[in-house]
Write a protein that holds these residues in place. Structure first.
Motif, PDB file in Angstrom:
ATOM      1  N   ASP A 199      -6.135   4.264   0.390  1.00 35.22           N
ATOM      2  CA  ASP A 199      -6.937   3.129  -0.099  1.00 35.22           C
ATOM      3  C   ASP A 199      -7.236   3.211  -1.590  1.00 35.22           C
ATOM      4  O   ASP A 199      -8.296   2.752  -2.038  1.00 35.22           O
ATOM      5  CB  ASP A 199      -8.250   3.003   0.699  1.00 35.22           C
ATOM      6  N   GLU A 256      -8.248   5.429  -3.391  1.00 36.98           N
ATOM      7  CA  GLU A 256      -9.422   6.204  -3.764  1.00 36.98           C
ATOM      8  C   GLU A 256      -9.025   7.278  -4.784  1.00 36.98           C
ATOM      9  O   GLU A 256      -8.052   8.005  -4.577  1.00 36.98           O
ATOM     10  CB  GLU A 256      -9.963   6.870  -2.493  1.00 36.98           C
ATOM     11  N   LYS A 316       0.765  -1.243   0.000  1.00 36.07           N
ATOM     12  CA  LYS A 316       0.000   0.000   0.000  1.00 36.07           C
ATOM     13  C   LYS A 316       0.803   1.305   0.000  1.00 36.07           C
ATOM     14  O   LYS A 316       0.529   2.182  -0.823  1.00 36.07           O
ATOM     15  CB  LYS A 316      -0.970   0.001   1.184  1.00 36.07           C
TER      16      LYS A 316
END
Lengths: 146, 382
Positions: free
Chosen positions: B105, B107, B75
């Motif tokens: 995340d 997004e 991540k």
């Protein structure tokens, strides 16, 4: 004095003739920078060429817009990167990523073959590109020979 | 959503037959895996107060991308972006960019949406949303392919906000055999839920930041193998920590802050040398950061050694006697391999020395604790 001069000119002519023979004998076509025949620009130094092809500057020295074009692969592209841009393929590619993703400029129009590049330059007064010298005819104007 | 609206407007405008519309699309993807190799297990603020599994390493401050001591993570350094440019003619274009980072995340966020007016071949004016051009790599901070590391060091590139809404002007011209660009910008930005300040520093429910009267300018000089850049920016900042619905702590109210930065990049005969320094001053807070990096390009390989340092004076993390100080030194060894066109593999080993001294409710903490991080990944642009 006049005798000496004519001897000198004959000597010069012979040297040029010989160098032409050796030039065609090795058939080493050079890389030439071309623009549209009606483009008023007659010469560009190496620094200016580099700035235009890297789009650091958007115009020719006379202020008119410049639209650079490049070949997307091949020996001539490699020669152009080495002698004109003085960048490796990978550092050029990083450079365009920086320019594109900072919104500053996008890479030049790309052509697969020299004929496409030549046609683009022959039909676009703002264009600047490169081809091999033996493809030059009166549809384009040569600015610089490498 | 704003992104699609922008595109839609462009499409509607493009249906006018008199306009010769030119489209340009691009994008990037970075897939990076990393893991903590070693470090200090206890005494860190992030570990003890914010619940991270430390030793840990902050890879992406802006999006709170943090490597923790819990195995391999994809991540913190991975991300993607898409960029679209629609040119209506030589003078007018619209540029949009959406980006997603692992720390957030993945997004999708709109980082750019601006209208560019090329007033002349040398002067352009942009109106809309753009990246805040604070640092050398700010404009393309997430585009892994554009720099030789896995990431530009967090010791410099650790800003809570990365975009703004406003107007900017840019002038470019020849300067001898080189060229220069003079830029100025004015604008504003607010963020209701700032990841950088909330997830890394405050640990509240959410954290609000508003920057108004952002006024900045930069000068960049380019010559064949040399790039020099200077930047200055000022703004007023308002920040609130939201602990709960009825518990809002005002942290600052219209505080003036000023930022200076200098950078130099030398790329000569395959030797790469990079230096960057910046300084930030607010009311009772100040910080400094610098980076020195040396690399050598050998065909398609670029090994580099980089050193960076961040230090600050921060009363929010101090006690009655003294200010708190976040002090981080990072030594990085990296190797980039351009193995295909538009695709590079990079491996990087970071040694972070954390000399932070923070005080919180009678306890003394470091920041993340010393940590060693190994990360590798592939960067692709299209």
């Amino acid at each position: 004095m006049s005798f000496n001069l004519s001897l000198l000119s004959k000597l010069c002519a012979t040297i040029i003739f010989l160098s032409c023979i050796s030039f065609s004998a090795t058939s080493q076509a050079s890389l030439v920078i071309i623009v549209h025949p009606d483009n008023p620009v007659t010469s560009l130094n190496h620094a200016s060429l580099r700035k235009i092809f890297l789009r650091k500057i958007k115009s020719f020295p006379n202020g008119t817009l410049a639209k650079p074009a490049e070949l997307n692969s091949g020996d001539l592209r490699n020669e152009f990167l080495k002698n004109v841009l003085k960048k490796s393929e990978s550092s050029l590619s990083s450079y365009w990523a920086r320019m594109l993703f900072s919104g500053k400029a996008k890479p030049p129009a790309q052509f697969k073959v020299q004929a496409g590049m030549k046609n683009y330059v022959a039909t676009n007064i703002e264009a600047i590109g490169y081809i091999e010298s033996d493809l030059v005819d009166n549809s384009v104007k040569v600015l610089t020979i490498y | 959503m704003k992104y699609y609206k922008g595109l839609l407007t462009a499409l509607v405008l493009s249906s006018t037959p008199a306009l010769a519309v030119d489209y340009n699309f691009g994008g990037y993807v970075s897939v990076v895996a990393g893991g903590i190799i070693d470090g200090d297990k206890s005494g860190s603020y992030l570990g003890e107060e914010l619940g991270y599994d430390c030793p840990c390493f902050v890879a992406d401050y802006t999006n709170a991308g943090v490597y923790e001591d819990d195995g391999i993570s994809f991540k913190p350094d991975s991300g993607y972006g898409f960029n679209a440019q629609v040119s209506f003619n030589e003078a007018l274009s619209i540029t949009a960019q959406i980006e997603g980072k692992g720390g957030n995340d993945f997004e999708a966020e709109l980082s750019w949406l601006f209208l560019r007016w090329n007033v002349t071949n040398k002067l352009s004016i942009d109106i809309g949303r753009k990246a805040l051009p604070l640092y050398f790599y700010s404009d393309f901070i997430n585009v892994g392919y554009a720099y030789p590391w896995i990431r530009p060091t967090g010791d410099i590139y650790g800003w809570p906000l990365s975009s703004y809404n406003g107007i900017s002007a840019s002038f470019t011209d020849d300067l001898g055999d080189g060229s220069y660009t003079l830029s100025a910008w004015y604008g504003r930005e607010e963020d209701d839920d700032n990841r950088a300040y909330n997830d890394i520093y405050w640990g509240a429910e959410s954290y609000y930041i508003e920057w108004s009267d952002i006024l900045g300018g930069s000068f960049e000089y380019n010559y064949d193998w040399l790039t020099l850049r200077a930047v200055v920016m000022s703004n007023t900042s308002t920040e609130d920590a939201h602990w709960a619905a009825n518990d809002i702590e005002p942290v600052s109210d219209n505080v003036d802050q000023i930022f200076y930065g200098f950078a130099a990049l030398i790329d000569y005969n395959d030797v790469l040398l990079q230096a960057e320094y910046n300084q930030f001053d607010a009311d009772d807070f100040d910080s400094k950061g610098y980076l020195l990096a040396l690399g050598y390009r050998i065909n398609n390989f670029t090994p580099m050694i980089s050193f960076s340092r961040y230090s600050d004076n921060d009363p929010d993390f101090g006690n009655d006697e003294q200010d708190g100080h976040q002090v981080n030194n990072t030594l990085s060894y990296s190797l980039r391999w351009d193995f295909m066109r538009s695709t590079a593999f990079t491996v990087q080993y970071d040694v972070l020395t954390d000399n932070t001294v923070w005080f919180e409710e009678g306890e003394q903490y470091t920041f993340t604790g010393d940590s060693k991080l190994l990360a590798m990944g592939v960067d692709y642009v299209f």
